[in-house]
Design a protein around this motif. Structure first.
Motif, PDB file in Angstrom:
ATOM      1  N   SER A 162     -35.137  31.453   1.189  1.00 25.34           N
ATOM      2  CA  SER A 162     -35.537  32.855   1.099  1.00 25.34           C
ATOM      3  C   SER A 162     -34.322  33.703   0.738  1.00 25.34           C
ATOM      4  CB  SER A 162     -36.115  33.299   2.434  1.00 25.34           C
ATOM      5  OG  SER A 162     -35.829  34.650   2.654  1.00 25.34           O
TER       6      SER A 162
ATOM      7  N   GLU B 213     -39.683  42.260   6.281  1.00 27.49           N
ATOM      8  CA  GLU B 213     -39.143  40.954   5.892  1.00 27.49           C
ATOM      9  C   GLU B 213     -37.826  40.674   6.602  1.00 27.49           C
ATOM     10  OE1 GLU B 213     -38.818  40.399   1.622  1.00 27.49           O
ATOM     11  OE2 GLU B 213     -40.812  41.230   1.351  1.00 27.49           O
ATOM     12  N   CYS B 214     -36.972  41.716   6.659  1.00 22.96           N
ATOM     13  CA  CYS B 214     -35.669  41.534   7.295  1.00 22.96           C
ATOM     14  C   CYS B 214     -35.831  41.279   8.785  1.00 22.96           C
ATOM     15  CB  CYS B 214     -34.783  42.751   7.064  1.00 22.96           C
ATOM     16  SG  CYS B 214     -34.268  42.913   5.356  1.00 22.96           S
TER      17      CYS B 214
ATOM     18  N   ARG C  59     -28.365  28.235  10.986  1.00 23.90           N
ATOM     19  CA  ARG C  59     -28.731  28.350   9.573  1.00 23.90           C
ATOM     20  C   ARG C  59     -28.218  29.644   8.943  1.00 23.90           C
ATOM     21  NH1 ARG C  59     -32.375  25.514   6.906  1.00 23.90           N
ATOM     22  NH2 ARG C  59     -32.904  27.370   5.754  1.00 23.90           N
ATOM     23  N   PHE C  60     -27.740  30.557   9.766  1.00 19.28           N
ATOM     24  CA  PHE C  60     -27.273  31.846   9.245  1.00 19.28           C
ATOM     25  C   PHE C  60     -25.964  31.658   8.486  1.00 19.28           C
ATOM     26  CE2 PHE C  60     -25.344  36.108   9.814  1.00 19.28           C
ATOM     27  CZ  PHE C  60     -26.336  36.818   9.183  1.00 19.28           C
TER      28      PHE C  60
ATOM     29  N   GLY D 114     -36.007  34.747  12.775  1.00 22.72           N
ATOM     30  CA  GLY D 114     -35.712  33.360  12.387  1.00 22.72           C
ATOM     31  C   GLY D 114     -34.279  32.992  12.721  1.00 22.72           C
ATOM     32  N   VAL D 115     -33.349  33.908  12.468  1.00 19.92           N
ATOM     33  CA  VAL D 115     -31.937  33.651  12.755  1.00 19.92           C
ATOM     34  C   VAL D 115     -31.724  33.468  14.261  1.00 19.92           C
ATOM     35  CG1 VAL D 115     -29.645  34.679  12.740  1.00 19.92           C
ATOM     36  CG2 VAL D 115     -31.083  34.839  10.725  1.00 19.92           C
TER      37      VAL D 115
ATOM     38  N   LEU E 166     -29.667  39.264   4.798  1.00 25.68           N
ATOM     39  CA  LEU E 166     -29.340  39.317   6.228  1.00 25.68           C
ATOM     40  C   LEU E 166     -27.835  39.325   6.509  1.00 25.68           C
ATOM     41  CD1 LEU E 166     -32.094  37.191   7.999  1.00 25.68           C
ATOM     42  CD2 LEU E 166     -32.046  39.608   7.400  1.00 25.68           C
TER      43      LEU E 166
ATOM     44  N   ASP F 269     -33.177  35.884   3.650  1.00 23.54           N
ATOM     45  CA  ASP F 269     -32.348  35.199   4.645  1.00 23.54           C
ATOM     46  C   ASP F 269     -30.950  34.938   4.106  1.00 23.54           C
ATOM     47  OD1 ASP F 269     -34.629  35.176   6.043  1.00 23.54           O
ATOM     48  OD2 ASP F 269     -34.839  32.997   6.202  1.00 23.54           O
ATOM     49  N   PHE F 270     -30.919  34.478   2.856  1.00 25.95           N
ATOM     50  CA  PHE F 270     -29.672  33.972   2.313  1.00 25.95           C
ATOM     51  C   PHE F 270     -28.726  35.093   1.899  1.00 25.95           C
ATOM     52  CE2 PHE F 270     -26.951  31.881  -0.769  1.00 25.95           C
ATOM     53  CZ  PHE F 270     -26.729  30.644  -0.181  1.00 25.95           C
TER      54      PHE F 270
ATOM     55  N   GLY G 296     -36.799  37.862   9.245  1.00 21.32           N
ATOM     56  CA  GLY G 296     -35.623  37.038   8.980  1.00 21.32           C
ATOM     57  C   GLY G 296     -34.714  36.965  10.195  1.00 21.32           C
ATOM     58  N   PHE G 297     -34.488  38.121  10.838  1.00 22.94           N
ATOM     59  CA  PHE G 297     -33.595  38.139  12.004  1.00 22.94           C
ATOM     60  C   PHE G 297     -34.193  37.361  13.170  1.00 22.94           C
ATOM     61  CE2 PHE G 297     -31.183  41.809  10.185  1.00 22.94           C
ATOM     62  CZ  PHE G 297     -29.948  41.182  10.259  1.00 22.94           C
TER      63      PHE G 297
END
Ligand SMILES: Nc1ncnc2c1ncn2[C@@H]1O[C@H](COP(=O)(O)OP(=O)(O)O)[C@@H](O)[C@H]1O
Ligand SMILES: [Mg+2]
Lengths: 271, 385
Positions: B262, B148-149, B162-163, B155-156, B269, B265-266, B152-153
């Motif tokens: 998420s 998941e992480c 958005r980070f 996505g970042v 991360l 993410d929020f 997430g990364f």
């Protein structure tokens, strides 16, 4: 509101939910109509919060389907799901304000996430929402600096930030004094009238039920489902279930004292 | 012993509970007379002691001088009724007060609790089995969370705006501030301890100056990164678990999820990145203080000048030793962040939940650090670093 609104905002079909092996609710079906104020009541542990968690997508249903505005929520893909989530506002039992953020940031986050409003516009909306709930000027306070009742109102302001089509409340009256409670009820009515919001409220507060509810759903722990459904007055007058009648009829008067605590039970037995 | 007899013995306020058995006139009926005050907190007669081995066709219970009574009397009567049911006698309690009868009726309508499927005491094998299952599911949890992480990364990397950069900075600051004093002290002392141990051995061969080599290599390759990581696992990692655990209990994480945000993410991360960045910096700092500790011992006890010590260290400790250690600590940092965030987000919604999550974050963190270190030792060995 246009005339093309579907007949139901929420449609729950044969929903079963629970945790792992334990089934809390089984085969529950009901609909919520546009602009309706639906109350969900029932004894503690009967699964009200569980139902709510299912409705807002925090708990996967074991079986059955939940549809919003005619679109299935259970089988929605990520993008559709996000579209549906956008229409929700939720007031949690513990308020669930983000403790590391100020009230302004708390209300701002849903706006940042789902709109492209400018910083100034967001500020305007935050001030407006806080004013609505009677917390003008508390933008820079942290949740821990508020009293319980104020936290509840701030949480409501956050729930209403996106002018949601549906608002879910989990025991909004908990920890409120009667005066704040009345204000809260009036606020709920005001929001419904202004924005045509549909609301699902879990509550035990009889005064709120009679003040607000269009319809009541009664859950029961043993039946694992709905045992009564109707308007509060209707249920109070002629529900087939005596316990539902008793509960709704106890407005204003406390249960009568009797010398024989279980006098209604049969007093005769042998063997 | 009769009711009136016991009445005189006990104080006037509290009469002792009595239950007397009288054989009925027909011999087939037993008469049980209950009297006195029945209190759960006082000793009360038990059914068996009253009736004993007697058999009777029917039992009739009546009240005689019955004072105050509570559940103890109801229990006594319920036992009597069960006794009668078992020996197929009839049980009559119509002569008792109405409310007592009503209560007794409620006992009868209550469902007996089902016996637990398994006793709390398990055999050693069963216990091992559950431990094994727990480990398997926990390993699975960690792998899932890593996935998941990673997503997430990615996505970042696509949308860096958005980070939550501010959160990340705040976490870095907190990690630095809370770890620095302890890392300083511990690393310096580790250098001192290593130098002492080395000195005792090396002095025998007149090779005291090689203390610098030993301390330098040990600190830079292993002790610096590991000690710093342990301290951060106990402070920052535990802190993550406590923060996120509290957010979970207070439904704050639910509130994020229903917004479509998420929580990985929020929340996870920024913390992961923060500790992954801080860890090599702290490890580098720990290296420096460890060497300083060795130097301190050498200059004060072995009469090796600081300059000579430093030159010896420089000769022996290469850049690849330093970068290898720092590279490892990057992964230690991620392991700490993963353990802390995972345990926090999977926290139980109970009062004990946050405490368990916190301690388990530290244990998992340290475990992952050691596992990673062993893995790196293997890899570095193969690569010849
Ligand atoms: N996380 C959970 N895991 C397992 N069982 C749960 C969990 N949360 C609630 N339950 C059980 O589900 C039932 C319904 O709980 P809940 O929906 O919270 O009731 P309430 O109507 O009081 O809100 C209860 O019997 C409770 O023990
Ligand atoms: Mg609840």
């Amino acid at each position: 509101m246009t005339n093309s609104t579907p007949a139901s905002v929420i449609e729950v079909k044969n929903l079963s939910c629970g945790y792992g092996e334990t089934v809390v609710l089984q085969d529950v079906s009901f609909v919520v109509h546009p602009q309706e104020l639906l109350f969900v009541i029932g004894g503690s542990g009967c699964g009200k919060s569980t139902l709510l968690r299912c409705l807002i997508g925090l708990l996967k249903p074991l079986r059955g389907d939940i549809a919003y505005f005619g679109k299935s929520f259970t089988t929605a893909d990520a993008a559709q799901r996000r579209e549906i989530l956008k229409t929700f506002g939720v007031l949690y039992q513990n308020n669930a304000l983000w403790s590391s953020m100020t009230l302004a940031e708390n209300i701002s986050l849903p706006l940042e996430e789902h709109t492209s409003l400018s910083r100034e516009d967001r500020k305007e909306i935050i001030a407006l929402k806080l004013k609505d709930v009677g917390l003008s000027g508390s933008e820079e306070l942290y949740p821990s600096e508020l009293s319980g009742g104020m936290q509840k109102r701030a949480a409501l302001a956050r729930a209403l930030a996106l002018d949601p089509a549906i608002v879910f409340f989990d025991e909004p009256s908990e920890g409120l004094d009667p005066i704040t409670l009345r204000e809260m009820d009036l606020l709920i009515l005001h929001v419904r009238e202004t924005f045509g919001t549909t609301m699902v409220i879990v509550s035990h507060q009889l005064s709120s039920i009679f003040r607000l509810a269009d319809r009541v759903i009664v859950l029961d722990r043993e039946a694992r489902g709905i045992i009564a459904e109707g308007s509060p007055a209707e249920l109070a007058a002629n529900s087939t279930n005596p316990r539902v009648r008793d509960f709704l009829n106890q407005v204003g008067d406390s249960p009568k004292r009797t010398n024989q605590p279980f006098a209604d039970k049969e007093n005769h037995f042998s063997k | 012993m009769t009711a009136s007899h016991s009445l005189m013995q006990v104080s006037a306020e509290l009469k002792a509970a009595t239950a007397r058995l009288e054989a009925g006139p027909l011999g087939s009926e037993c008469l049980v007379k209950v009297g006195g005050d029945w209190r759960l907190s006082e000793p009360v007669p038990s059914w068996n002691s009253v009736v004993g081995k007697r058999t009777a066709a029917s039992v009739r219970v009546v009240a005689e001088d019955l004072g105050k009574w509570d559940t103890s009397l109801v229990l006594f009567l319920a036992h009597g009724r069960a006794w009668c049911l078992e020996s197929k006698n009839s049980f009559h309690a119509e002569a008792l007060p109405g409310d007592l009868q009503a209560l007794l009726l409620r006992v009868s309508t209550m469902v007996a609790p089902k016996p637990m499927a398994k006793s709390a005491v398990k055999s050693n094998w069963a216990l091992l089995e559950t431990v094994e299952k727990k480990w398997a599911s926990q390993a699975m949890e960690i792998v899932t969370f890593v996935g998941e992480c990673a997503l997430g990364f990615i996505g970042v990397a696509r949308k860096p705006r958005r980070f939550r950069w501010m959160d990340c900075l705040v976490q870095m600051q907190q990690c630095w501030a809370s770890s620095l004093p302890i890392v300083s002290l511990v690393s310096f002392l580790v250098g001192v301890i290593l130098a002492f141990q080395a000195a005792v051995q090396l002095q025998q061969f007149g090779a005291a100056v090689y203390v610098a080599d030993l301390v330098g290599l040990a600190v830079v390759r292993e002790m610096g990164p590991i000690m710093a990581a342990m301290i951060v696992a106990g402070g920052t990692g535990a802190g993550f678990a406590a923060q996120l655990g509290n957010m979970k209990v207070d439904e704050e994480i639910d509130a994020l999820e229903t917004l479509g945000i998420s929580s990985v993410d929020f929340l996870a991360l920024p913390r992961l990145l923060a500790v992954a960045i801080m860890m090599p910096i702290l490890a580098f700092y720990a290296n420096a203080l460890g060497i300083l500790g060795g130097m301190f011992v050498s200059t004060t006890m072995l009469d090796i000048p600081a300059g000579a010590y430093w030159i010896e260290t420089q000769n022996r400790v290469g850049l690849s030793d330093v970068t290898g250690g720092l590279f490892k600590s990057l992964f230690f940092g991620m392991a700490i962040g993963l353990a802390g965030c995972l345990r926090g987000m999977k926290c139980d919604r109970s009062a004990a939940g946050v405490g368990t999550a916190t301690s388990s974050a530290v244990v998992t963190g340290i475990l992952l650090i050691i596992l990673a270190d062993a893995l790196f030792a293997l890899i570095f060995n193969v690569l010849g670093i």
